[in-house]
Design a protein around this motif. Structure first.
Motif, PDB file in Angstrom:
ATOM      1  N   MET A 112     -17.910  98.035 -35.347  1.00 34.52           N
ATOM      2  CA  MET A 112     -16.501  98.379 -35.526  1.00 34.52           C
ATOM      3  C   MET A 112     -15.751  97.157 -36.026  1.00 34.52           C
ATOM      4  O   MET A 112     -16.017  96.045 -35.604  1.00 34.52           O
ATOM      5  CB  MET A 112     -15.903  98.865 -34.203  1.00 34.52           C
ATOM      6  N   SER A 113     -14.847  97.350 -36.914  1.00 35.94           N
ATOM      7  CA  SER A 113     -14.105  96.240 -37.494  1.00 35.94           C
ATOM      8  C   SER A 113     -13.130  95.649 -36.478  1.00 35.94           C
ATOM      9  O   SER A 113     -12.478  96.369 -35.714  1.00 35.94           O
ATOM     10  CB  SER A 113     -13.342  96.760 -38.713  1.00 35.94           C
ATOM     11  N   CYS A 114     -13.047  94.313 -36.447  1.00 34.80           N
ATOM     12  CA  CYS A 114     -12.120  93.615 -35.544  1.00 34.80           C
ATOM     13  C   CYS A 114     -11.394  92.548 -36.354  1.00 34.80           C
ATOM     14  O   CYS A 114     -12.039  91.712 -36.980  1.00 34.80           O
ATOM     15  CB  CYS A 114     -12.887  92.977 -34.382  1.00 34.80           C
ATOM     16  N   PRO A 115     -10.055  92.540 -36.324  1.00 27.14           N
ATOM     17  CA  PRO A 115      -9.318  91.585 -37.151  1.00 27.14           C
ATOM     18  C   PRO A 115      -9.551  90.129 -36.751  1.00 27.14           C
ATOM     19  O   PRO A 115      -9.335  89.238 -37.564  1.00 27.14           O
ATOM     20  CB  PRO A 115      -7.851  91.993 -36.940  1.00 27.14           C
ATOM     21  N   LEU A 116     -10.003  89.882 -35.514  1.00 22.39           N
ATOM     22  CA  LEU A 116     -10.255  88.500 -35.093  1.00 22.39           C
ATOM     23  C   LEU A 116     -11.704  88.082 -35.334  1.00 22.39           C
ATOM     24  O   LEU A 116     -12.027  86.898 -35.281  1.00 22.39           O
ATOM     25  CB  LEU A 116      -9.884  88.300 -33.621  1.00 22.39           C
ATOM     26  N   CYS A 117     -12.577  89.064 -35.610  1.00 20.19           N
ATOM     27  CA  CYS A 117     -13.940  88.750 -36.058  1.00 20.19           C
ATOM     28  C   CYS A 117     -13.972  88.568 -37.576  1.00 20.19           C
ATOM     29  O   CYS A 117     -14.758  87.778 -38.095  1.00 20.19           O
ATOM     30  CB  CYS A 117     -14.914  89.879 -35.690  1.00 20.19           C
ATOM     31  N   ASP A 118     -13.095  89.314 -38.270  1.00 20.73           N
ATOM     32  CA  ASP A 118     -13.190  89.397 -39.729  1.00 20.73           C
ATOM     33  C   ASP A 118     -12.421  88.314 -40.472  1.00 20.73           C
ATOM     34  O   ASP A 118     -12.655  88.095 -41.655  1.00 20.73           O
ATOM     35  CB  ASP A 118     -12.673  90.761 -40.201  1.00 20.73           C
ATOM     36  N   ALA A 119     -11.452  87.648 -39.801  1.00 25.13           N
ATOM     37  CA  ALA A 119     -10.600  86.688 -40.510  1.00 25.13           C
ATOM     38  C   ALA A 119     -10.077  85.653 -39.525  1.00 25.13           C
ATOM     39  O   ALA A 119     -10.059  85.897 -38.310  1.00 25.13           O
ATOM     40  CB  ALA A 119      -9.432  87.421 -41.170  1.00 25.13           C
ATOM     41  N   PRO A 120      -9.636  84.467 -40.014  1.00 26.59           N
ATOM     42  CA  PRO A 120      -9.104  83.444 -39.104  1.00 26.59           C
ATOM     43  C   PRO A 120      -7.872  83.928 -38.337  1.00 26.59           C
ATOM     44  O   PRO A 120      -7.644  83.519 -37.201  1.00 26.59           O
ATOM     45  CB  PRO A 120      -8.723  82.290 -40.039  1.00 26.59           C
ATOM     46  N   ALA A 121      -7.060  84.799 -38.952  1.00 28.62           N
ATOM     47  CA  ALA A 121      -5.854  85.361 -38.316  1.00 28.62           C
ATOM     48  C   ALA A 121      -4.775  84.314 -38.072  1.00 28.62           C
ATOM     49  O   ALA A 121      -4.109  84.332 -37.033  1.00 28.62           O
ATOM     50  CB  ALA A 121      -6.231  86.099 -37.020  1.00 28.62           C
ATOM     51  N   GLY A 122      -4.604  83.421 -39.037  1.00 31.58           N
ATOM     52  CA  GLY A 122      -3.555  82.409 -38.956  1.00 31.58           C
ATOM     53  C   GLY A 122      -4.039  81.133 -39.625  1.00 31.58           C
ATOM     54  O   GLY A 122      -5.166  81.067 -40.129  1.00 31.58           O
ATOM     55  N   THR A 123      -3.177  80.131 -39.620  1.00 32.49           N
ATOM     56  CA  THR A 123      -3.521  78.830 -40.198  1.00 32.49           C
ATOM     57  C   THR A 123      -4.319  78.039 -39.167  1.00 32.49           C
ATOM     58  O   THR A 123      -3.809  77.734 -38.085  1.00 32.49           O
ATOM     59  CB  THR A 123      -2.229  78.048 -40.529  1.00 32.49           C
ATOM     60  N   VAL A 124      -5.569  77.735 -39.481  1.00 40.33           N
ATOM     61  CA  VAL A 124      -6.429  77.053 -38.505  1.00 40.33           C
ATOM     62  C   VAL A 124      -6.006  75.591 -38.349  1.00 40.33           C
ATOM     63  O   VAL A 124      -5.984  74.834 -39.319  1.00 40.33           O
ATOM     64  CB  VAL A 124      -7.915  77.139 -38.920  1.00 40.33           C
ATOM     65  N   LEU A 125      -5.651  75.205 -37.132  1.00 39.92           N
ATOM     66  CA  LEU A 125      -5.220  73.828 -36.847  1.00 39.92           C
ATOM     67  C   LEU A 125      -6.322  73.006 -36.191  1.00 39.92           C
ATOM     68  O   LEU A 125      -6.328  71.786 -36.262  1.00 39.92           O
ATOM     69  CB  LEU A 125      -3.993  73.838 -35.926  1.00 39.92           C
TER      70      LEU A 125
END
Lengths: 143, 143
Positions: free
Chosen positions: A1-14
């Motif tokens: 199942m697709s998960c937005p936190l598995c599929d992309a950084p979901a923000g600017t990685v610091l």
């Protein structure tokens, strides 16, 4: 199942290591809104072994400390909810008496419109704080 | 200055030691809503030394585990906000797909009226879980 936190950084990685990442969220009302996201699809803190719970909280508390050093908020809010996206992530939110929802939670009723102004070079200053606060000790690896 | 978490237990005490207490909050919409309250007037997690942060989170995660064992929620929500009462306390909230705010945070827009039904003897069962999960090991003291 697709998960937005598995599929992309979901923000600017610091900051990141193999275990988790810290991103600045794209939340116009809250310029310093950070999320600490586990790099694995796990639902609850109590699904992690105790050493990993502690490792994740160490990063959450570093995010709190970084925000306090850079933004001097009136309060920091910490929350792991995950009702919509059941993949462990912590909201670390600098709160100010003049921010849009204060003293309500950011998920509550809005009180005013303008965000509290962020300091210049916010990302760069936060990155420097994370490097300082989470630098691995000799021989301890990246966690 | 008067503080409601310094002046009173602020709920039904289910477990406590010298350092902190776990109370069941009086929240009719959320029968299993627990709060883990530090027994000292401290504002932010990063104001505590690391060993005390860890000790407090150990109790927070025990509260999550106790709720999962007794109520089998669809999700557990954890939050330390403190905008109104800046005395460290963690909300530990069992969430159900049919609860009044799901999937919103409990501070968000209400979706329906009736609470998710709680199991019988909720307090007694939670007390038993805390005794089991937080029993001090030999020689380790009450934390």
């Amino acid at each position: 199942m697709s998960c937005p936190l598995c599929d992309a950084p979901a923000g600017t990685v610091l900051w990141q290591d193999d275990f988790c990442r810290v991103v600045r969220a794209d939340e116009p009302d809250y310029p310093g809104f950070l999320r600490v996201i586990l790099n694995a699809h796990v639902k609850e803190m109590s699904d992690l072994p105790p050493a990993e719970r502690e490792a994740l909280m160490r990063v959450v508390f570093a995010a709190e400390a970084a925000l306090r050093d850079v933004m001097a908020p009136d309060k920091v809010n910490l929350a792991s909810l995950g009702n919509v996206v059941p993949h462990l992530h912590w909201h670390v939110i600098p709160r100010f008496a003049d921010d849009p929802h204060f003293p309500n939670p950011v998920w509550g009723a809005k009180q005013r419109n303008a965000p509290h102004a962020a300091p210049g070079n916010l990302d760069i200053r936060l990155v420097a704080e994370f490097s300082r606060l989470l630098a691995p000790g000799p021989g301890t690896g990246s966690r």
